[in-house]
Design an enzyme around this catalytic site. Sequence first.
Site, PDB file in Angstrom:
ATOM      1  N   GLY A 106      42.983  25.939  49.454  1.00 22.11           N
ATOM      2  CA  GLY A 106      43.273  27.314  49.878  1.00 22.11           C
ATOM      3  C   GLY A 106      42.068  27.964  50.541  1.00 22.11           C
ATOM      4  N   LEU A 113      40.058  30.556  49.589  1.00 17.42           N
ATOM      5  CA  LEU A 113      38.907  30.722  48.692  1.00 17.42           C
ATOM      6  C   LEU A 113      38.459  29.377  48.134  1.00 17.42           C
ATOM      7  CD1 LEU A 113      36.931  32.489  47.095  1.00 17.42           C
ATOM      8  CD2 LEU A 113      38.729  32.789  45.357  1.00 17.42           C
ATOM      9  N   ILE A 163      49.741  23.256  38.759  1.00 21.70           N
ATOM     10  CA  ILE A 163      49.470  24.130  37.607  1.00 21.70           C
ATOM     11  C   ILE A 163      50.756  24.468  36.851  1.00 21.70           C
ATOM     12  CG2 ILE A 163      47.341  25.112  38.546  1.00 21.70           C
ATOM     13  CD1 ILE A 163      48.936  27.640  39.282  1.00 21.70           C
ATOM     14  N   ALA A 201      47.515  29.968  43.695  1.00 21.76           N
ATOM     15  CA  ALA A 201      48.373  31.132  43.468  1.00 21.76           C
ATOM     16  C   ALA A 201      49.497  31.134  44.495  1.00 21.76           C
ATOM     17  CB  ALA A 201      47.561  32.424  43.609  1.00 21.76           C
ATOM     18  N   THR A 259      50.574  33.449  47.251  1.00 22.36           N
ATOM     19  CA  THR A 259      49.875  34.567  47.901  1.00 22.36           C
ATOM     20  C   THR A 259      50.649  35.214  49.062  1.00 22.36           C
ATOM     21  OG1 THR A 259      48.691  32.973  49.284  1.00 22.36           O
ATOM     22  CG2 THR A 259      47.572  33.711  47.295  1.00 22.36           C
ATOM     23  N   ASP A 300      43.752  43.306  43.635  1.00 16.81           N
ATOM     24  CA  ASP A 300      43.898  44.775  43.611  1.00 16.81           C
ATOM     25  C   ASP A 300      45.367  45.194  43.537  1.00 16.81           C
ATOM     26  OD1 ASP A 300      44.219  43.662  46.183  1.00 16.81           O
ATOM     27  OD2 ASP A 300      43.779  45.559  47.175  1.00 16.81           O
ATOM     28  N   TYR A 345      54.606  40.243  43.886  1.00 17.81           N
ATOM     29  CA  TYR A 345      53.299  39.572  43.837  1.00 17.81           C
ATOM     30  C   TYR A 345      52.377  40.250  42.811  1.00 17.81           C
ATOM     31  CZ  TYR A 345      48.551  38.362  45.436  1.00 17.81           C
ATOM     32  OH  TYR A 345      47.229  37.988  45.497  1.00 17.81           O
ATOM     33  N   LYS A 364      51.010  38.754  39.242  1.00 15.42           N
ATOM     34  CA  LYS A 364      49.569  38.580  39.031  1.00 15.42           C
ATOM     35  C   LYS A 364      49.132  39.336  37.771  1.00 15.42           C
ATOM     36  CE  LYS A 364      46.835  36.780  41.505  1.00 15.42           C
ATOM     37  NZ  LYS A 364      46.306  35.377  41.544  1.00 15.42           N
ATOM     38  N   TRP A 385      41.598  42.169  49.882  1.00 14.91           N
ATOM     39  CA  TRP A 385      41.425  42.092  51.340  1.00 14.91           C
ATOM     40  C   TRP A 385      40.533  40.896  51.725  1.00 14.91           C
ATOM     41  CZ3 TRP A 385      40.879  47.417  54.218  1.00 14.91           C
ATOM     42  CH2 TRP A 385      41.822  48.321  53.713  1.00 14.91           C
TER      43      TRP A 385
HETATM   44  N1  LIG Z   1      44.172  36.427  50.287  1.00 11.54           N
HETATM   45  C1  LIG Z   1      43.922  37.667  49.855  1.00 11.54           C
HETATM   46  O1  LIG Z   1      43.822  38.639  50.634  1.00 11.54           O
HETATM   47  C2  LIG Z   1      43.737  37.919  48.386  1.00 11.54           C
HETATM   48  C3  LIG Z   1      43.473  39.227  47.952  1.00 11.54           C
HETATM   49  C4  LIG Z   1      43.281  39.459  46.598  1.00 11.54           C
HETATM   50  C5  LIG Z   1      43.351  38.409  45.701  1.00 11.54           C
HETATM   51  N2  LIG Z   1      43.641  37.148  46.133  1.00 11.54           N
HETATM   52  C6  LIG Z   1      43.711  36.065  45.143  1.00 11.54           C
HETATM   53  O2  LIG Z   1      42.677  35.139  45.436  1.00 11.54           O
HETATM   54  C7  LIG Z   1      43.092  33.826  45.047  1.00 11.54           C
HETATM   55  C8  LIG Z   1      42.862  32.860  46.204  1.00 11.54           C
HETATM   56  O3  LIG Z   1      43.620  33.314  47.317  1.00 11.54           O
HETATM   57  P1  LIG Z   1      43.701  32.482  48.669  1.00 11.54           P
HETATM   58  O4  LIG Z   1      44.021  33.459  49.741  1.00 11.54           O
HETATM   59  O5  LIG Z   1      42.531  31.589  48.773  1.00 11.54           O
HETATM   60  O6  LIG Z   1      45.025  31.615  48.368  1.00 11.54           O
HETATM   61  P2  LIG Z   1      45.688  30.456  49.253  1.00 11.54           P
HETATM   62  O7  LIG Z   1      44.909  30.244  50.497  1.00 11.54           O
HETATM   63  O8  LIG Z   1      47.146  30.784  49.336  1.00 11.54           O
HETATM   64  O9  LIG Z   1      45.461  29.166  48.325  1.00 11.54           O
HETATM   65  C9  LIG Z   1      46.241  28.882  47.214  1.00 11.54           C
HETATM   66  C10 LIG Z   1      46.265  27.373  47.050  1.00 11.54           C
HETATM   67  O10 LIG Z   1      47.062  27.027  45.893  1.00 11.54           O
HETATM   68  C11 LIG Z   1      47.863  25.910  46.249  1.00 11.54           C
HETATM   69  N3  LIG Z   1      49.013  25.715  45.361  1.00 11.54           N
HETATM   70  C12 LIG Z   1      50.294  26.114  45.558  1.00 11.54           C
HETATM   71  N4  LIG Z   1      51.069  25.706  44.549  1.00 11.54           N
HETATM   72  C13 LIG Z   1      50.277  25.031  43.688  1.00 11.54           C
HETATM   73  C14 LIG Z   1      50.505  24.374  42.457  1.00 11.54           C
HETATM   74  N5  LIG Z   1      51.727  24.336  41.882  1.00 11.54           N
HETATM   75  N6  LIG Z   1      49.463  23.772  41.825  1.00 11.54           N
HETATM   76  C15 LIG Z   1      48.228  23.793  42.375  1.00 11.54           C
HETATM   77  N7  LIG Z   1      47.951  24.410  43.549  1.00 11.54           N
HETATM   78  C16 LIG Z   1      48.961  25.020  44.202  1.00 11.54           C
HETATM   79  C17 LIG Z   1      48.272  26.253  47.664  1.00 11.54           C
HETATM   80  O11 LIG Z   1      48.848  25.158  48.323  1.00 11.54           O
HETATM   81  P3  LIG Z   1      49.906  25.461  49.534  1.00 11.54           P
HETATM   82  O12 LIG Z   1      49.145  26.197  50.592  1.00 11.54           O
HETATM   83  O13 LIG Z   1      50.347  24.099  49.953  1.00 11.54           O
HETATM   84  O14 LIG Z   1      51.002  26.299  48.946  1.00 11.54           O
HETATM   85  C18 LIG Z   1      46.935  26.674  48.248  1.00 11.54           C
HETATM   86  O15 LIG Z   1      46.156  25.571  48.663  1.00 11.54           O
HETATM   87  C19 LIG Z   1      44.536  33.958  44.592  1.00 11.54           C
HETATM   88  O16 LIG Z   1      44.561  34.069  43.179  1.00 11.54           O
HETATM   89  C20 LIG Z   1      44.998  35.268  45.191  1.00 11.54           C
HETATM   90  O17 LIG Z   1      46.010  35.866  44.422  1.00 11.54           O
HETATM   91  C21 LIG Z   1      43.813  36.879  47.456  1.00 11.54           C
END
Ligand SMILES: NC(=O)c1ccc[n+]([C@@H]2O[C@H](COP(=O)([O-])OP(=O)(O)OC[C@H]3O[C@@H](n4cnc5c(N)ncnc54)[C@H](OP(=O)(O)O)[C@@H]3O)[C@@H](O)[C@H]2O)c1
Length: 297
Positions: free
Chosen positions: A9, A11, A35, A58, A60, A100, A129, A133, A154
């Site tokens: 992902g 992060l 997971i 997650a 997302t 957030d 969402y 969370k 963000w």
């Molecule tokens: N992005 C934002 O703006 C934001 C803001 C606030 C908080 N957050 C939090 O920050 C964290 C990281 O966000 P991110 O944007 O880096 O997320 P992301 O890019 O969507 O990465 C999530 C990763 O989890 C993988 N995944 C999906 N299903 C899974 C499973 N069953 N088992 C294991 N892995 C699985 C996804 O694979 P696939 O891509 O193949 O589904 C993806 O590689 C999350 O907890 C998110 O809620 C994000």
Amino acid sequence: MIWLIGNQGMLGTELALLLESQKIAFVGTDREVSILDPNALRTFVENKNIEWIINCAAYTAVDKAEDDVELCHALNAQGPENLGRLAQEIGARVLHISTDYVFSGNPLLKAGRPRPYREDDPTGPTGVYGKTKAEGERLLMAAAPTSIILRTAWLYGKHGNNFVYTMLRLMNERDTIGVVADQRGTPTWAYDLAQAILYLIALSGHSEGDVWPPAGIYHYTNEGETTWYDFAREIYRLGRQYGIITRNCDIKPLTTDQYPTKARRPAYSVLSKEKIKALGLSVPPWQESLARFIHEL
Ligand SMILES: NC(=O)c1ccc[n+]([C@@H]2O[C@H](COP(=O)([O-])OP(=O)(O)OC[C@H]3O[C@@H](n4cnc5c(N)ncnc54)[C@H](OP(=O)(O)O)[C@@H]3O)[C@@H](O)[C@H]2O)c1
């Protein structure tokens, strides 16, 4: 040994690169060790001496989540609970990422002005969402009370779709774009957040008996606050400065009503970072981090 979950992902990729560059031993997985599958998780940790589980996996897709409640709940609520249960069994700690969006976005006031949300302020998510969370936070802490939950907001980074990439693309394609100007929050560079995560984990090496850093919820975003509109204007200014944007684009402020989305976004989601800063972490201003990010592109 650290287990990084969600290493494909936005992060997770950033964290994996940072762990590699700092020569910190870790194993990384993504969907291949789901997971949602407690048996697969248990099998994976055998003979690995895992001390920290960092969960970046997650659901997302905030708008899609409104129609995909079951999967969103499974990934954002049951997933962290599964990890918490496993961590308790093997004597590891979980560092989990939250958002957030667990807050309502109706600002709490101090002297008549909105004040940043603190970790112990009541949550009140409005969409699927955010609700899942918030539930994940609760279930994780119930299953593994030594866990750390890091709420962020963000997020943008090199390896995934995000607002900065979308703006740079649109600004190179269109004469005019409209961006919401009545939602306030703070951009966060995934690289800075990855640094903050490793900072917390490094502290655990200096523990004196008790669980350290203390378990519970922490907030981490970059410093400062802005609107999506002003964030976009800064992206444009920097994009022009570094030659990434090669044409003129007019950026117009919109109200939330003029830009309807399936899931409602918090109108205000600035997070207080006093708690994490009290552990000695310094937090770069969002403008500084954005400039570094765009410069490195
Ligand atoms: N992005 C934002 O703006 C934001 C803001 C606030 C908080 N957050 C939090 O920050 C964290 C990281 O966000 P991110 O944007 O880096 O997320 P992301 O890019 O969507 O990465 C999530 C990763 O989890 C993988 N995944 C999906 N299903 C899974 C499973 N069953 N088992 C294991 N892995 C699985 C996804 O694979 P696939 O891509 O193949 O589904 C993806 O590689 C999350 O907890 C998110 O809620 C994000």
